[in-house]
Design an enzyme around this catalytic site. Sequence first.
Site, PDB file in Angstrom:
ATOM      1  N   GLU A   1       0.953  -1.235   0.197  1.00 29.84           N
ATOM      2  CA  GLU A   1      -0.004   0.186  -0.037  1.00 29.84           C
ATOM      3  C   GLU A   1       0.920   1.082   0.005  1.00 29.84           C
ATOM      4  O   GLU A   1       2.030   1.185   0.853  1.00 29.84           O
ATOM      5  CB  GLU A   1      -0.759   0.220   0.956  1.00 29.84           C
ATOM      6  CG  GLU A   1      -1.824  -1.049   1.256  1.00 29.84           C
ATOM      7  CD  GLU A   1      -2.527  -1.161   2.546  1.00 29.84           C
ATOM      8  OE1 GLU A   1      -3.017  -0.427   3.018  1.00 29.84           O
ATOM      9  OE2 GLU A   1      -2.139  -2.503   3.269  1.00 29.84           O
TER      10      GLU A   1
ATOM     11  N   ARG B   1       5.724 -12.994   9.955  1.00 34.01           N
ATOM     12  CA  ARG B   1       6.383 -11.703   9.677  1.00 34.01           C
ATOM     13  C   ARG B   1       7.679 -11.531  10.141  1.00 34.01           C
ATOM     14  O   ARG B   1       7.707 -12.205  11.171  1.00 34.01           O
ATOM     15  CB  ARG B   1       5.404 -10.407   9.743  1.00 34.01           C
ATOM     16  CG  ARG B   1       5.241 -10.232  11.282  1.00 34.01           C
ATOM     17  CD  ARG B   1       3.902  -9.473  11.597  1.00 34.01           C
ATOM     18  NE  ARG B   1       4.141  -7.845  11.096  1.00 34.01           N
ATOM     19  CZ  ARG B   1       3.498  -7.192   9.988  1.00 34.01           C
ATOM     20  NH1 ARG B   1       2.497  -8.027   9.512  1.00 34.01           N
ATOM     21  NH2 ARG B   1       3.772  -6.281   9.539  1.00 34.01           N
TER      22      ARG B   1
ATOM     23  N   LYS C   1       4.324   0.178  10.415  1.00 36.95           N
ATOM     24  CA  LYS C   1       4.394   1.456   9.535  1.00 36.95           C
ATOM     25  C   LYS C   1       3.773   2.706  10.039  1.00 36.95           C
ATOM     26  O   LYS C   1       4.214   3.776   9.896  1.00 36.95           O
ATOM     27  CB  LYS C   1       3.409   1.101   8.084  1.00 36.95           C
ATOM     28  CG  LYS C   1       4.295   1.459   6.796  1.00 36.95           C
ATOM     29  CD  LYS C   1       3.476   1.410   5.690  1.00 36.95           C
ATOM     30  CE  LYS C   1       3.475   0.132   4.774  1.00 36.95           C
ATOM     31  NZ  LYS C   1       2.563   0.212   4.022  1.00 36.95           N
TER      32      LYS C   1
HETATM   33  P1  ATP Z   1      -0.310  -1.574   6.686  1.00 35.12           P
HETATM   34  O1  ATP Z   1      -1.026  -2.589   5.810  1.00 35.12           O
HETATM   35  O2  ATP Z   1      -0.435  -1.450   8.087  1.00 35.12           O
HETATM   36  O3  ATP Z   1      -0.037  -0.251   6.119  1.00 35.12           O
HETATM   37  P2  ATP Z   1       2.018  -3.236   5.962  1.00 35.12           P
HETATM   38  O4  ATP Z   1       3.463  -3.468   6.783  1.00 35.12           O
HETATM   39  O5  ATP Z   1       1.131  -4.495   5.988  1.00 35.12           O
HETATM   40  O6  ATP Z   1       1.219  -2.018   6.658  1.00 35.12           O
HETATM   41  P3  ATP Z   1       1.785  -3.369   3.111  1.00 35.12           P
HETATM   42  O7  ATP Z   1       2.333  -2.314   2.287  1.00 35.12           O
HETATM   43  O8  ATP Z   1       0.235  -3.706   3.235  1.00 35.12           O
HETATM   44  O9  ATP Z   1       2.306  -2.759   4.626  1.00 35.12           O
HETATM   45  O10 ATP Z   1       2.753  -4.637   2.987  1.00 35.12           O
HETATM   46  C1  ATP Z   1       2.804  -5.097   1.552  1.00 35.12           C
HETATM   47  C2  ATP Z   1       3.365  -6.647   2.067  1.00 35.12           C
HETATM   48  O11 ATP Z   1       4.563  -6.572   2.759  1.00 35.12           O
HETATM   49  C3  ATP Z   1       2.180  -7.445   2.405  1.00 35.12           C
HETATM   50  O12 ATP Z   1       1.943  -8.720   1.579  1.00 35.12           O
HETATM   51  C4  ATP Z   1       2.666  -7.894   4.037  1.00 35.12           C
HETATM   52  O13 ATP Z   1       2.119  -8.835   4.335  1.00 35.12           O
HETATM   53  C5  ATP Z   1       4.018  -7.716   3.959  1.00 35.12           C
HETATM   54  N1  ATP Z   1       5.038  -7.303   5.131  1.00 35.12           N
HETATM   55  C6  ATP Z   1       4.409  -6.286   5.804  1.00 35.12           C
HETATM   56  N2  ATP Z   1       5.380  -6.184   6.973  1.00 35.12           N
HETATM   57  C7  ATP Z   1       5.896  -7.166   7.132  1.00 35.12           C
HETATM   58  C8  ATP Z   1       7.116  -8.080   7.841  1.00 35.12           C
HETATM   59  N3  ATP Z   1       7.322  -7.460   8.975  1.00 35.12           N
HETATM   60  N4  ATP Z   1       7.497  -9.055   7.490  1.00 35.12           N
HETATM   61  C9  ATP Z   1       7.261  -9.646   6.510  1.00 35.12           C
HETATM   62  N5  ATP Z   1       6.200  -9.099   5.599  1.00 35.12           N
HETATM   63  C10 ATP Z   1       5.695  -8.131   5.805  1.00 35.12           C
HETATM   64 MG    MG Z   2      -1.060  -4.243   4.800  1.00 30.97          MG
END
Ligand code: ATP
Ligand code: MG
Length: 561
Positions: A37, A267, A277
Amino acid sequence: MSDEVENKPMHFIRQIIAEDIKNGLPPSSVHTRFPPEPNGCLHIGHAKAFCLDFGMAEENGGLCNLRFDDTNPDKEETRFVDSIREDVHWLGFDWGDREFYASDYFEKLYSLAEELILAGKAYACTLSAEEFKEYRGVPGKPGKPSPHRDRPIEESLDIFRRMRAGEFEEGAYVIRAKIDMASPNLHMRDPAIYRIKKAEHHRTGDKWCIYPMYDFAHCLSDAIEGITHSMCTLEFEVHRPLYDWFIDNTSILKTLKVHPRQYEFARLNLSYTMMSKRKLQQLVAENVVEGWDDPRMPTLSGMRRRGYTPTAIRNFCETVGCTKFNSLTELSLLEHCVRQDLNKVALRRMAVFNPLEVEIENWEDGKVDMLDAVNNPEDESAGMRKVPFTKRIYIEKSDFMENPPKKFFRLTIGNEVRLRYAYFMKCKEVIKDVDGNVVKLICTIDPDSRGGNSPDGRKVKGTIHWVSADSAVKCKAMLYSTLFTRQDMSDLPEGSDFKDFLNPESLVEAEFYGEPALAEAKAGQPLQFERIAYFMADSKSGTSEKPVFNRTVELKDSYGK
Ligand code: ATP
Ligand code: MG
């Protein structure tokens, strides 16, 4: 399977794909996506995710899309799109012409939602957010159906169209899928699929005033793109039945060659590191750090600025692998990977942080000897450079002791040391200030030991670094430590705030003297200041008169110790 795959450690996703291929899926049909995102910069956790997404496609000769899941216009910005593209490229992955956006599919998603309404599988609901939650209930007890659940299809359709036309205020209606209010899985209890949001979108501008919910858009975007293996983190496991429901109950199903399958992995959590984030965003907004690319941030842009290399980060992600269990990975493992690569690629330089002046008694004033110094003992192709030797030099204060303990092989009175790349040197006299502090040494060198080579086979035990005091560049060092003092930032004690654990010493600034080559040091080129630490010129500050260096990582490896 290519040799490359066979050499990589097996993990459950690799295993699943290998099985699929054994069962007839052509390897080149493996199609994955990385779905960020664009509401912040990518961090090392995202790197783990996209190394897996791109990696699984790459090693099977398949494809990986970069898809921005941009369904929340309030938080998304084009600058984040740009930074995400830069970061994925930096780690060496490429999505070719497959850069997609959930917003590319808004029209399609809208029509799929209409389809659900027409099939009696979605309805317009006016419950407020609180009522929505209350009606949904709790696990183990069925929820209460919305009073609008059986609204006639025509009426829901009319409302949905008028929502699109902008006739209602935000919150007046949502469109909900009609699934199962008694499902043990709360996500299946008539989730919202469309909401009214009068916000400017970073790509579609003001074209839309309704937006699909993330859960609705995400899985259908996967289906639209023909994704075969949809990898995400464990918290989405409970969303999977919903994702399958959306695909199986819309016409998208008929278009599919392969039904997208979602696989969830744990994760990445790193010790002393905050990975949320939203909280990183808060640190930026409150100026706790300089920005998303502050070298203390766990972001890829921060790590790049600090001097971490793409190879190191990819090796780290490969080493952590992927499992189904949440755990805490030691920061020292990441640092270990960084050192391993830096040892191969960093150019060696000399720098003195706590200078002690040395006057070479048997050296003419004004005479400069340009000595050859090896740039990288691990890589001959890195060549040599010249370092000037002059009458006055600086050595580290800690490399001299007037009354040394046993086994001190550095400089003492009467003892001989090797000045790296230069000469054997002996200390004759110590000059002190009124308080008795050593302020200067008077030394002599052996002119026959040029290059640091013994003229007659006699041995010296210690080799120390130095810089010419007459041509040294005065530099600034940014000495970074962890941003947080707590090991597990993913599990905070009750009642505490993550900012309670900020490390007041996460950045200490220092000055030092560097050899002249440091005036030309460029951001992007890792350096090792011999016997001190790895550094890199900062990409945002510093001039050739006063360069600024970020400490990437210390030399000493603590991993597994
Ligand atoms: P949010 O959705 O709260 O804004 P997010 O960290 O999930 O934060 P995304 O941009 O949705 O951000 O993440 C993109 C991809 O990265 C998703 O598939 C998510 O599952 C993966 N991802 C996010 N944080 C981690 C992590 N700490 N370890 C591994 N994969 C992650
Ligand atoms: Mg996300």
